[in-house]
Design a protein around this motif. Structure first.
Motif, PDB file in Angstrom:
ATOM      1  N   PRO A  34      -0.594  -1.718   5.788  1.00 14.05           N
ATOM      2  CA  PRO A  34      -0.500  -2.889   6.659  1.00 14.05           C
ATOM      3  C   PRO A  34       0.892  -3.047   7.241  1.00 14.05           C
ATOM      4  CG  PRO A  34      -0.405  -3.563   4.360  1.00 14.05           C
ATOM      5  CD  PRO A  34      -0.710  -2.091   4.364  1.00 14.05           C
ATOM      6  N   ILE A  36       3.817  -5.726   8.338  1.00 11.62           N
ATOM      7  CA  ILE A  36       4.280  -6.953   7.687  1.00 11.62           C
ATOM      8  C   ILE A  36       5.093  -7.764   8.685  1.00 11.62           C
ATOM      9  CG2 ILE A  36       5.646  -7.937   5.815  1.00 11.62           C
ATOM     10  CD1 ILE A  36       5.200  -5.230   4.315  1.00 11.62           C
ATOM     11  N   GLY A  69      -5.643 -17.444   5.362  1.00 13.68           N
ATOM     12  CA  GLY A  69      -5.210 -16.753   4.156  1.00 13.68           C
ATOM     13  C   GLY A  69      -5.058 -17.685   2.980  1.00 13.68           C
ATOM     14  N   VAL A 337      -0.134  -8.147   7.621  1.00 11.81           N
ATOM     15  CA  VAL A 337       0.050  -9.245   6.673  1.00 11.81           C
ATOM     16  C   VAL A 337       1.102 -10.178   7.259  1.00 11.81           C
ATOM     17  CG1 VAL A 337       0.713  -9.895   4.332  1.00 11.81           C
ATOM     18  CG2 VAL A 337      -0.514  -7.744   4.730  1.00 11.81           C
ATOM     19  N   TRP A 372      -3.753 -12.146   4.935  1.00 16.96           N
ATOM     20  CA  TRP A 372      -4.016 -10.698   4.825  1.00 16.96           C
ATOM     21  C   TRP A 372      -5.498 -10.484   5.135  1.00 16.96           C
ATOM     22  CZ3 TRP A 372      -2.943  -7.475  -0.265  1.00 16.96           C
ATOM     23  CH2 TRP A 372      -3.079  -6.111   0.037  1.00 16.96           C
ATOM     24  N   THR A 376      -7.369 -11.212   1.528  1.00 21.06           N
ATOM     25  CA  THR A 376      -7.151 -12.552   0.975  1.00 21.06           C
ATOM     26  C   THR A 376      -8.172 -13.527   1.545  1.00 21.06           C
ATOM     27  OG1 THR A 376      -4.783 -12.134   0.722  1.00 21.06           O
ATOM     28  CG2 THR A 376      -5.487 -14.428   0.731  1.00 21.06           C
ATOM     29  N   LEU A 398       2.760  -3.893  -0.929  1.00 25.02           N
ATOM     30  CA  LEU A 398       1.905  -3.790   0.251  1.00 25.02           C
ATOM     31  C   LEU A 398       2.038  -2.425   0.911  1.00 25.02           C
ATOM     32  CD1 LEU A 398       2.549  -7.300   1.839  1.00 25.02           C
ATOM     33  CD2 LEU A 398       0.360  -6.491   0.950  1.00 25.02           C
TER      34      LEU A 398
END
Length: 524
Positions: A34, A36, A69, A337, A372, A376, A398
């Motif tokens: 992912p 960030i 999230g 994320v 996420w 999530t 992550l």
């Protein structure tokens, strides 16, 4: 040339006669890691986020992160002050180990940090906006940061020049908007679309002295903000430290904070809009002040201060919306994320205060919301004790990077998956060092388990003290009355004191602050 898979990445390996001679990093091929986006503000408290508390304002774009999230309700900071909090995030270590205990310190960027570790596995890294660590950022492919605290308007910013050395560039406009524009520009134009990225999108706002942007100079003029129930606290239920501070709205907000005097940072066009907004309001107050009581003046100060604070937050919220919209439009949202937090909590008039620094709840807690997608649960909440000490470890986890043993926090990834480990922390250690210093908050350390909180104030105005406070947060959530000397809490105090000593030893806190705790324990 052969290929070697390292933590989810394929790296070229030079092989000659069956021997590995070198490992290159120029042609990393990304797995589905992912991206960030870490969004960070300065001095933004939970009670000024409608995802936590909708009684003062609405923050619809920031709320998108929580709705999509997880909202963390007990995110505690290790040291409630700007620079030290940022150093903890960079290193995953408490202040006494990363070397940045007060805002007077300079961050040693040569030490291990999470962006360096992300770079090593092929992530693009960038930090844009407020840095506030004095040294030049290391571990970032791109940086464009404010000098020091940075002003609210027309900020000079530092970025790497052609020779790699920092150069200063001037800007015209509102700082929050400029930081947002730079972040979106980096996402659109500067990053490699074939590699994952980590960008720190960091605002000055809503730090003192709370100068709103042009769009919101008159917003909330026709609204009365509710006063907090502890606004008229007289500090009689605590030790000397609570009353010795210099952060009351009544005595310590100055005319610049209250916009009763001008600011030299505005250009002519900005000044015209500013004076048009504040001139009539200031004139009305100065005329009315002649007949106002002291209480009425404090109430006016509260309204002016809190409205300006919320106006600054509103511009941040707009900017967050711009970045979230871009992630959606670019097809990046599903594999990104998004994390929102601030360097610590803040007082919006609670206990009559502004500022932070204390281990009391309003400044110990900071907002934390993480989105996420696909992992999530949307709209979920978490009540585990988490911390800014955990952020570096979370970023690394992550990205599939092993967390170094020297880091002292834990990855939040299991919590984001809805699975709290059985051995997750049940209590938390705090330590504030900056005294003598701004606002005269005593040096103190302490431990909390969410129900009980023990605080040891050990230095005030450069002199040693030995003051203790204990709070039962279930019975006294506003922390108005210490029960440290209440016989009914003797067993709890003894247990919490023992735990404080254990945590100081566990986190390798130097002996000059462990020792007073041991002496006190021996007397009980």
């Amino acid at each position: 040339m052969g290929l070697q898979r390292v933590a989810g990445w394929v790296k070229p390996v030079c092989v000659v006669f069956g021997m590995v001679l070198c490992i290159g990093a120029a042609s990393v091929v990304p797995a589905e890691r992912p991206n960030i986006v870490f969004i960070f503000t300065d001095d933004h408290c939970q009670q000024a986020l409608s995802a936590y508390d909708d009684s003062r304002t609405a923050t619809p774009n920031l709320d998108r992160i929580a709705k999509g999230g997880m909202r963390f309700d007990r995110c505690y900071v290790t040291n409630s002050i700007c620079g030290p909090s940022r150093a903890v995030i960079q290193t995953g270590k408490y202040s006494h180990l990363n070397g940045f205990k007060t805002n007077r310190d300079t961050f040693n960027g040569d030490q291990q940090t999470f962006p360096k570790l992300l770079q090593a596995v092929g992530y693009q890294t960038a930090v844009i906006g407020k840095w506030h660590l004095k040294s030049t950022p290391q571990g970032y492919d791109y940086y464009d940061v404010l000098q020091g605290q940075g002003p609210y308007y027309n900020p000079p910013m530092l970025t790497a020049g052609p020779d790699g050395q920092p150069v200063k560039r001037e800007h015209t406009g509102y700082t929050t908007d400029i930081i947002t524009e730079k972040t979106v520009r980096w996402l659109k134009e500067a990053r490699d679309p074939d590699r994952p990225f980590m960008v720190m999108f960091q605002h000055k706002a809503p730090h003192r002295n709370w100068m709103p942007g042009p769009k919101y100079l008159n917003w909330l003029d026709d609204v009365t903000i509710p006063e907090p129930e502890t606004m008229w606290d007289d500090y009689s239920g605590r030790t000397q430290s609570a009353a010795a501070q210099a952060m009351t709205m009544a005595r310590h907000l100055n005319d610049r904070d209250l916009k009763l005097t001008g600011s030299g940072i505005l250009n002519a066009q900005q000044r015209q809009a500013w004076d048009a907004a504040y001139g009539p309001k200031n004139k009305a107050f100065l005329k009315a002040r002649e007949s106002m009581t002291e209480k009425e003046i404090v109430q006016w100060k509260y309204q002016r201060y809190v409205k300006d604070y919320l106006r600054c937050v509103r511009s941040v919220d707009d900017g967050v919306g711009v970045v979230l919209d871009y992630l959606d439009e670019a097809g990046l949202a599903d594999n990104t994320v998004v994390i929102y937090s601030s360097d610590q909590g803040w007082y919006l008039g609670e206990h009559g205060w502004f500022d932070k620094r204390w281990m009391y709840e309003e400044s110990l807690k900071t907002p934390l919301m993480i989105r996420w997608p696909g992992v999530t649960q949307a709209g979920s909440t978490n009540d585990d004790i988490v911390s800014n000490l955990d952020f570096a470890e979370t970023f690394l986890d992550l990205a599939g990077v092993p967390v170094p043993d020297e880091m002292q926090g834990r990855s939040l990834v299991p919590l984001l998956r809805g699975q709290t480990p059985a051995d997750w922390r049940k209590d938390f250690y705090y330590h504030y060092y900056e005294n003598p210093g701004a606002h005269d908050v005593a040096r103190h350390c302490g431990v909390t388990d969410g129900r009980y909180k023990l605080i040891h104030f050990y230095a005030l105005e450069g002199k040693p003290i030995d003051d203790w406070e204990l709070f039962d947060l279930q019975k006294d959530p506003n922390e108005l009355t210490s029960v440290a000397d209440d016989p009914a809490y003797a067993e709890i105090r003894s247990r919490m004191t023992e735990r404080l000593t254990q945590m100081q030893e566990m986190y390798q806190v130097p002996g000059d602050t462990i020792q007073p705790v041991k002496r006190r324990r021996a007397r009980n």
